[in-house]
Design an enzyme around this catalytic site. Structure first.
Site, PDB file in Angstrom:
ATOM      1  N   THR A  12      94.243  76.313  94.911  1.00  0.00           N
ATOM      2  CA  THR A  12      93.538  77.084  95.769  1.00  0.00           C
ATOM      3  C   THR A  12      93.274  76.441  97.185  1.00  0.00           C
ATOM      4  O   THR A  12      93.865  77.126  98.422  1.00  0.00           O
ATOM      5  CB  THR A  12      92.262  77.480  95.381  1.00  0.00           C
ATOM      6  OG1 THR A  12      92.307  77.702  94.002  1.00  0.00           O
ATOM      7  CG2 THR A  12      91.540  78.634  96.414  1.00  0.00           C
ATOM      8  N   VAL A  13      93.071  75.185  97.141  1.00  0.00           N
ATOM      9  CA  VAL A  13      92.616  74.712  98.580  1.00  0.00           C
ATOM     10  C   VAL A  13      93.851  74.131  99.147  1.00  0.00           C
ATOM     11  O   VAL A  13      94.252  74.073 100.267  1.00  0.00           O
ATOM     12  CB  VAL A  13      91.682  73.463  98.538  1.00  0.00           C
ATOM     13  CG1 VAL A  13      91.465  72.770  99.546  1.00  0.00           C
ATOM     14  CG2 VAL A  13      90.317  74.089  97.941  1.00  0.00           C
ATOM     15  N   GLY A 184      84.266  85.383  87.860  1.00  0.00           N
ATOM     16  CA  GLY A 184      84.807  84.370  88.385  1.00  0.00           C
ATOM     17  C   GLY A 184      84.133  83.467  89.594  1.00  0.00           C
ATOM     18  O   GLY A 184      84.808  82.609  90.202  1.00  0.00           O
ATOM     19  N   ASP A 198      77.748  68.397  90.121  1.00  0.00           N
ATOM     20  CA  ASP A 198      78.485  68.756  91.366  1.00  0.00           C
ATOM     21  C   ASP A 198      77.606  68.295  92.505  1.00  0.00           C
ATOM     22  O   ASP A 198      78.190  67.738  93.407  1.00  0.00           O
ATOM     23  CB  ASP A 198      78.997  69.942  91.202  1.00  0.00           C
ATOM     24  CG  ASP A 198      79.599  70.356  92.537  1.00  0.00           C
ATOM     25  OD1 ASP A 198      80.931  70.065  92.643  1.00  0.00           O
ATOM     26  OD2 ASP A 198      79.069  71.218  93.362  1.00  0.00           O
ATOM     27  N   LYS A 202      77.594  65.440  95.509  1.00  0.00           N
ATOM     28  CA  LYS A 202      77.797  65.763  96.967  1.00  0.00           C
ATOM     29  C   LYS A 202      76.484  65.071  97.607  1.00  0.00           C
ATOM     30  O   LYS A 202      76.580  64.501  98.774  1.00  0.00           O
ATOM     31  CB  LYS A 202      77.490  67.165  96.983  1.00  0.00           C
ATOM     32  CG  LYS A 202      79.045  67.859  96.554  1.00  0.00           C
ATOM     33  CD  LYS A 202      78.989  69.307  96.479  1.00  0.00           C
ATOM     34  CE  LYS A 202      80.057  70.072  96.364  1.00  0.00           C
ATOM     35  NZ  LYS A 202      80.144  71.390  95.840  1.00  0.00           N
ATOM     36  N   GLY A 306      86.012  77.876  98.443  1.00  0.00           N
ATOM     37  CA  GLY A 306      86.862  78.939  98.619  1.00  0.00           C
ATOM     38  C   GLY A 306      88.073  78.550  99.487  1.00  0.00           C
ATOM     39  O   GLY A 306      87.951  77.635  99.993  1.00  0.00           O
TER      40      GLY A 306
HETATM   41  N1  HSE Z   1      81.640  74.317  92.108  1.00  0.00           N
HETATM   42  C1  HSE Z   1      81.368  74.199  93.598  1.00  0.00           C
HETATM   43  C2  HSE Z   1      80.146  75.156  93.848  1.00  0.00           C
HETATM   44  C3  HSE Z   1      82.429  74.327  94.541  1.00  0.00           C
HETATM   45  O1  HSE Z   1      79.781  75.944  92.931  1.00  0.00           O
HETATM   46  O2  HSE Z   1      79.564  75.162  95.030  1.00  0.00           O
HETATM   47  C4  HSE Z   1      83.308  73.280  95.036  1.00  0.00           C
HETATM   48  O3  HSE Z   1      82.524  72.058  95.618  1.00  0.00           O
END
Ligand code: HSE
Length: 434
Positions: A12-13, A184, A198, A202, A306
């Site tokens: 995608t990216v 999705g 995740d 970050k 996205g």
């Molecule tokens: N899985 C991450 C989110 C997106 O739901 O924000 C990619 O960093």
């Protein structure tokens, strides 16, 4: 001279990245000097939205990171291996790196940055946090003179989408998760998102930049949102809060020794007062609130994932490296800091503006006034969204109109006609509606 990219991954990216580079019109002129030299994929035969020649596509990723012609390796594979090894090999071959891989950076940033510093190359990671939101570069540059007190944000779109729907629908976690997976918005294996992992990757990256020190991922306290129920959200709402999965890194004075600052770094569901700027961030959007001295608070908001948004961050990093390479070889001002244009932009005249208008009229309270207003607006193609007469002001009828979208020229012509009507005394306000 063109700057040659080796692109690892065309998902995608990767696809979004290629699309920006191959369609450079109207973007920064330096993009025209960037060339996708080779692209590493798992499957050569898969149909893709962007096509490359057989010479460009390869499944031999190692051959890309060692290719002497390549200046910048763009790692968009995701996952830990082979991404980590390929990044390290690319660095050892003198390549600059652009990556969107928060997992690799949060776990192996120490060895990757040590290797990059030793080799004199850059590792850029704007796309690793907050998708398209510029936050890494601001932390490194624009906010760099501030003493940062805290970085906190909503940096996982999946969990924010789930919590937002739980809140608006009064639904339970499991039901919304299942629906989000069907649509999705959530992965088939949602662990990394819903358990806060995740977001932990970050915030470790953001904190390390904000507080200029390395962060061990295992030191980030991490709780996810599985245990949040519809009842919690409803009670929080009654008490004046929204429940959000916040990632927080905050300078905290030591209780024993006030001279020593330590960091509190954590990811957990949090009751956020409804008036707080992060409380109104809904759906898949991300926002990062940074507080520094002397700046105060600044908030970055936008799409956190996205293809297009994340690719925008990837390509901005590519451009930054290309600009540095250009100034190393040509005696020119830095292409991203200097003015690159001489022509004037074509400005649309105000009468061509298309907008809605709010207008307040004071009129005589006589039969047919509203009808006359409507006729004059209609004569000039102005359609009305609402018209109300709530009461009288100083013995005059007060009529308020909101139009549909209309060109400013047509609207002003209608207003000129209305001013001539006998019953219209004055038009005290005309305001544009967004
Ligand atoms: N899985 C991450 C989110 C997106 O739901 O924000 C990619 O960093």
């Amino acid at each position: 001279m063109a700057y040659k990219l080796g692109l690892l991954g065309l998902g995608t990216v990767g696809t979004g990245t290629a699309q920006i580079i191959l369609d450079s019109l109207g973007r920064h002129p330096l993009l025209q000097e960037i060339e996708i030299h080779r692209v590493g994929v798992r499957n050569l035969d898969k149909p893709r939205p962007v096509t490359f020649s057989a010479d460009q596509l390869t499944t031999d990723l190692e051959s890309i990171v060692t290719d002497p012609d390549i200046d910048i390796v763009v790692e968009l594979l995701g996952g830990l291996e082979p991404a980590r090894s390929l990044i390290l090999t690319a660095i050892s071959h003198g390549k600059h790196i652009v990556t969107a891989n928060k997992a690799v950076i949060s776990r192996y940033g120490n060895e990757i940055f040590d290797a990059a510093n030793a080799k004199g190359v850059y590792v850029m990671l704007e796309a690793a946090v907050g998708g398209g939101i510029p936050v890494i570069q601001p932390l490194k540059e624009s906010l760099g003179v501030n003493r940062i007190q805290s970085v906190m944000g909503i940096i996982n779109g999946t969990t924010n989408y789930i919590l937002t729907r739980m809140q608006t629908e009064g639904a339970d976690f499991a039901d919304v998760l299942a629906d989000a997976q069907r649509l999705g918005y959530a992965e088939a294996d949602p662990t990394a998102d819903v358990d806060g992992l995740d977001a932990a990757d970050k915030i470790a990256i953001l904190a390390s930049l904000a507080f200029a020190g390395r962060i061990k991922l295992e030191d980030v306290h991490c709780e996810g949102i599985r245990q949040i129920s519809a009842a919690d959200i409803a009670y929080a709402e009654k008490l004046g809060f929204r429940i959000k999965l916040l990632a927080i890194a905050k300078r905290q004075s030591s209780t024993e020794n006030h001279a020593v600052d330590r960091l509190s770094i954590r990811v957990h569901p949090t009751l956020v007062p409804k008036t707080h700027p992060l409380a109104s961030i809904n759906g898949v959007y991300n926002a990062i609130l940074i507080e520094g001295e002397p700046l105060g608070q600044v908030m970055f908001y936008g799409p956190g994932a996205g293809s297009g948004p994340t690719a925008s961050a990837v390509v901005s990093d590519i451009l930054t490296i290309a600009a540095i390479l250009k100034t190393e070889t040509e005696p020119i001002p830095h292409p991203l800091l200097s003015c690159t244009h001489q022509h004037y932009c074509a400005i649309a005249p105000m009468e061509e503006l298309v907008t809605r208008f709010y207008t307040r009229f004071l009129t005589n309270d006589t039969p047919g006034v509203i009808g006359n207003l409507g006729t004059s607006f209609g004569n000039h193609g102005v359609s009305l969204e609402s018209i109300v007469q709530i009461g009288m002001r100083d013995n005059q009828a007060e009529i308020v109109v909101v139009t549909h979208n209309v060109s400013e020229g047509n609207f002003l012509n209608a207003l000129a006609e209305i001013r001539q009507l006998d019953a219209v005394i004055s038009i005290p306000s005309v305001l544009r509606v967004l």
